[in-house]
Design a protein around this motif. Structure first.
Motif, PDB file in Angstrom:
ATOM      1  N   VAL A  21       1.632  -1.298   0.082  1.00 32.45           N
ATOM      2  CA  VAL A  21       1.960  -2.684   0.385  1.00 32.45           C
ATOM      3  C   VAL A  21       3.422  -2.731   0.802  1.00 32.45           C
ATOM      4  O   VAL A  21       4.309  -2.351   0.023  1.00 32.45           O
ATOM      5  CB  VAL A  21       1.722  -3.595  -0.846  1.00 32.45           C
ATOM      6  N   ASP A  22       3.676  -3.151   2.022  1.00 35.17           N
ATOM      7  CA  ASP A  22       5.020  -3.104   2.591  1.00 35.17           C
ATOM      8  C   ASP A  22       5.975  -4.030   1.842  1.00 35.17           C
ATOM      9  O   ASP A  22       5.885  -5.255   1.931  1.00 35.17           O
ATOM     10  CB  ASP A  22       4.957  -3.499   4.065  1.00 35.17           C
ATOM     11  N   LYS A  23       6.906  -3.426   1.127  1.00 38.02           N
ATOM     12  CA  LYS A  23       7.936  -4.180   0.414  1.00 38.02           C
ATOM     13  C   LYS A  23       9.328  -3.822   0.926  1.00 38.02           C
ATOM     14  O   LYS A  23      10.328  -4.059   0.249  1.00 38.02           O
ATOM     15  CB  LYS A  23       7.831  -3.908  -1.083  1.00 38.02           C
ATOM     16  N   SER A  52      10.030   0.334 -10.140  1.00 41.20           N
ATOM     17  CA  SER A  52      10.321   1.764  -9.939  1.00 41.20           C
ATOM     18  C   SER A  52      10.006   2.181  -8.509  1.00 41.20           C
ATOM     19  O   SER A  52      10.747   2.961  -7.892  1.00 41.20           O
ATOM     20  CB  SER A  52       9.517   2.611 -10.925  1.00 41.20           C
ATOM     21  N   MET A  53       8.910   1.645  -7.971  1.00 43.21           N
ATOM     22  CA  MET A  53       8.544   1.970  -6.595  1.00 43.21           C
ATOM     23  C   MET A  53       9.602   1.449  -5.619  1.00 43.21           C
ATOM     24  O   MET A  53       9.965   2.119  -4.641  1.00 43.21           O
ATOM     25  CB  MET A  53       7.178   1.371  -6.262  1.00 43.21           C
ATOM     26  N   ALA A  54      10.127   0.252  -5.911  1.00 39.78           N
ATOM     27  CA  ALA A  54      11.179  -0.307  -5.051  1.00 39.78           C
ATOM     28  C   ALA A  54      12.434   0.545  -5.119  1.00 39.78           C
ATOM     29  O   ALA A  54      13.096   0.786  -4.098  1.00 39.78           O
ATOM     30  CB  ALA A  54      11.481  -1.742  -5.478  1.00 39.78           C
ATOM     31  N   ALA A  55      12.773   1.037  -6.303  1.00 41.68           N
ATOM     32  CA  ALA A  55      13.951   1.887  -6.460  1.00 41.68           C
ATOM     33  C   ALA A  55      13.781   3.192  -5.680  1.00 41.68           C
ATOM     34  O   ALA A  55      14.727   3.671  -5.030  1.00 41.68           O
ATOM     35  CB  ALA A  55      14.192   2.186  -7.940  1.00 41.68           C
ATOM     36  N   SER A  68      14.756  10.055   6.578  1.00 40.11           N
ATOM     37  CA  SER A  68      13.610   9.234   6.177  1.00 40.11           C
ATOM     38  C   SER A  68      13.087   8.329   7.290  1.00 40.11           C
ATOM     39  O   SER A  68      12.232   7.480   7.045  1.00 40.11           O
ATOM     40  CB  SER A  68      13.993   8.366   4.971  1.00 40.11           C
ATOM     41  N   ARG A  69      13.582   8.511   8.489  1.00 39.24           N
ATOM     42  CA  ARG A  69      13.226   7.612   9.584  1.00 39.24           C
ATOM     43  C   ARG A  69      11.710   7.464   9.748  1.00 39.24           C
ATOM     44  O   ARG A  69      11.172   6.360   9.871  1.00 39.24           O
ATOM     45  CB  ARG A  69      13.843   8.119  10.886  1.00 39.24           C
ATOM     46  N   GLU A  70      10.995   8.588   9.762  1.00 41.32           N
ATOM     47  CA  GLU A  70       9.557   8.545  10.007  1.00 41.32           C
ATOM     48  C   GLU A  70       8.788   7.795   8.927  1.00 41.32           C
ATOM     49  O   GLU A  70       7.715   7.243   9.186  1.00 41.32           O
ATOM     50  CB  GLU A  70       8.992   9.966  10.113  1.00 41.32           C
ATOM     51  N   LEU A  71       9.343   7.736   7.715  1.00 45.41           N
ATOM     52  CA  LEU A  71       8.644   7.078   6.616  1.00 45.41           C
ATOM     53  C   LEU A  71       8.629   5.559   6.769  1.00 45.41           C
ATOM     54  O   LEU A  71       7.799   4.886   6.146  1.00 45.41           O
ATOM     55  CB  LEU A  71       9.303   7.447   5.280  1.00 45.41           C
ATOM     56  N   PHE A  72       9.542   5.039   7.584  1.00 43.44           N
ATOM     57  CA  PHE A  72       9.646   3.591   7.740  1.00 43.44           C
ATOM     58  C   PHE A  72       9.104   3.097   9.079  1.00 43.44           C
ATOM     59  O   PHE A  72       9.218   1.911   9.391  1.00 43.44           O
ATOM     60  CB  PHE A  72      11.105   3.158   7.581  1.00 43.44           C
ATOM     61  N   VAL A  73       8.496   3.995   9.846  1.00 40.92           N
ATOM     62  CA  VAL A  73       7.940   3.603  11.137  1.00 40.92           C
ATOM     63  C   VAL A  73       6.839   2.564  10.926  1.00 40.92           C
ATOM     64  O   VAL A  73       5.904   2.760  10.150  1.00 40.92           O
ATOM     65  CB  VAL A  73       7.363   4.823  11.888  1.00 40.92           C
ATOM     66  N   GLY A  74       6.968   1.435  11.635  1.00 38.73           N
ATOM     67  CA  GLY A  74       5.966   0.374  11.541  1.00 38.73           C
ATOM     68  C   GLY A  74       6.147  -0.579  10.376  1.00 38.73           C
ATOM     69  O   GLY A  74       5.435  -1.575  10.273  1.00 38.73           O
ATOM     70  N   LEU A  75       7.108  -0.293   9.491  1.00 40.79           N
ATOM     71  CA  LEU A  75       7.342  -1.159   8.336  1.00 40.79           C
ATOM     72  C   LEU A  75       8.391  -2.228   8.674  1.00 40.79           C
ATOM     73  O   LEU A  75       9.124  -2.117   9.641  1.00 40.79           O
ATOM     74  CB  LEU A  75       7.792  -0.327   7.128  1.00 40.79           C
ATOM     75  N   LYS A  76       8.459  -3.266   7.854  1.00 39.40           N
ATOM     76  CA  LYS A  76       9.309  -4.418   8.149  1.00 39.40           C
ATOM     77  C   LYS A  76      10.784  -4.040   8.281  1.00 39.40           C
ATOM     78  O   LYS A  76      11.494  -4.552   9.154  1.00 39.40           O
ATOM     79  CB  LYS A  76       9.133  -5.476   7.065  1.00 39.40           C
TER      80      LYS A  76
END
Length: 207
Positions: A21-23, A52-55, A68-76
């Motif tokens: 879930v995109d946070k 903890s997940m947010a941290a 970490s660029r690829e991990l955030f592709v398509g996220l807000k």
């Protein structure tokens, strides 16, 4: 990558590789406070609501030891104008206190143990930085109280003499050199098997 400092992004990689879930909209909110008087953030939620997940997400985003660029592709967060500015630009300390409370031998002196673990890793990560050595405890009397200041070093399974020697070798009294009264050096030893303690006290000689 360390245990506490710059852990990398592997944990967040595992999180986003499944249903996520995109946070990440939290990231622009934190970015907006950086280098300002509002830079200290406290993220509060009920238990089991993903603190903890947010941290871990924030660590993956800011951690300079990884990409970490690829991990955030398509996220807000990726669509925000501040995304590129702060992506993987900082050294990050990630501390999960439950990793200490879950170990019975660390609970009694939990703050001291956390300090020792973090300082040890900081020295490994930044060997060129000078670190201030501290005694276990210093007590300075209030003004107009005619009592000596105390510099106390505690030792487990080592002699009180060893504690006094450490105080002298690392020159702990120099940290309160401005104190004009007497300074007493206190070495305390505790034997875990016999449950006995010994104490040695001597007056500090000012140079």
């Amino acid at each position: 990558m360390g245990t506490y400092i710059n852990k990398g992004n592997n944990v967040f990689r595992d999180i986003v590789s499944h249903e996520y879930v995109d946070k990440t909209s939290l990231i622009p909110l934190i970015n907006a406070t950086l280098n300002s008087e509002r830079r200290y953030s406290c993220v509060t939620r009920c238990r089991r609501f993903g603190k903890s997940m947010a941290a871990k997400m924030l660590c993956a985003y800011y951690d300079k030891s990884c990409d970490s660029r690829e991990l955030f592709v398509g996220l807000k967060a990726e669509r925000d104008k501040s995304f590129e500015t702060y992506l993987n630009r900082y050294s990050v300390i990630y501390l999960d206190v439950t990793s200490f409370t879950a170990r019975p031998e660390l609970r009694k002196n939990i703050v001291r143990n956390i300090q020792e673990e973090i300082i040890y890793e900081l020295k490994e990560a930044f060997p060129d930085v000078k670190y201030k050595e501290n005694s276990d405890l210093m007590m300075i009397p209030r003004r107009n109280v005619s009592k000596p200041a105390l510099v106390i070093e505690l030792k487990f399974n080592h002699s009180a003499d060893t504690a006094i020697d450490q105080i002298k070798q690392k020159n702990y009294p120099a940290q309160i050199a401005e104190y004009t009264g007497d300074i007493l050096l206190v070495g305390i030893s505790y034997d875990k098997e016999s449950k006995q303690h010994t104490c040695r006290i001597e007056r500090s000689t000012k140079l």
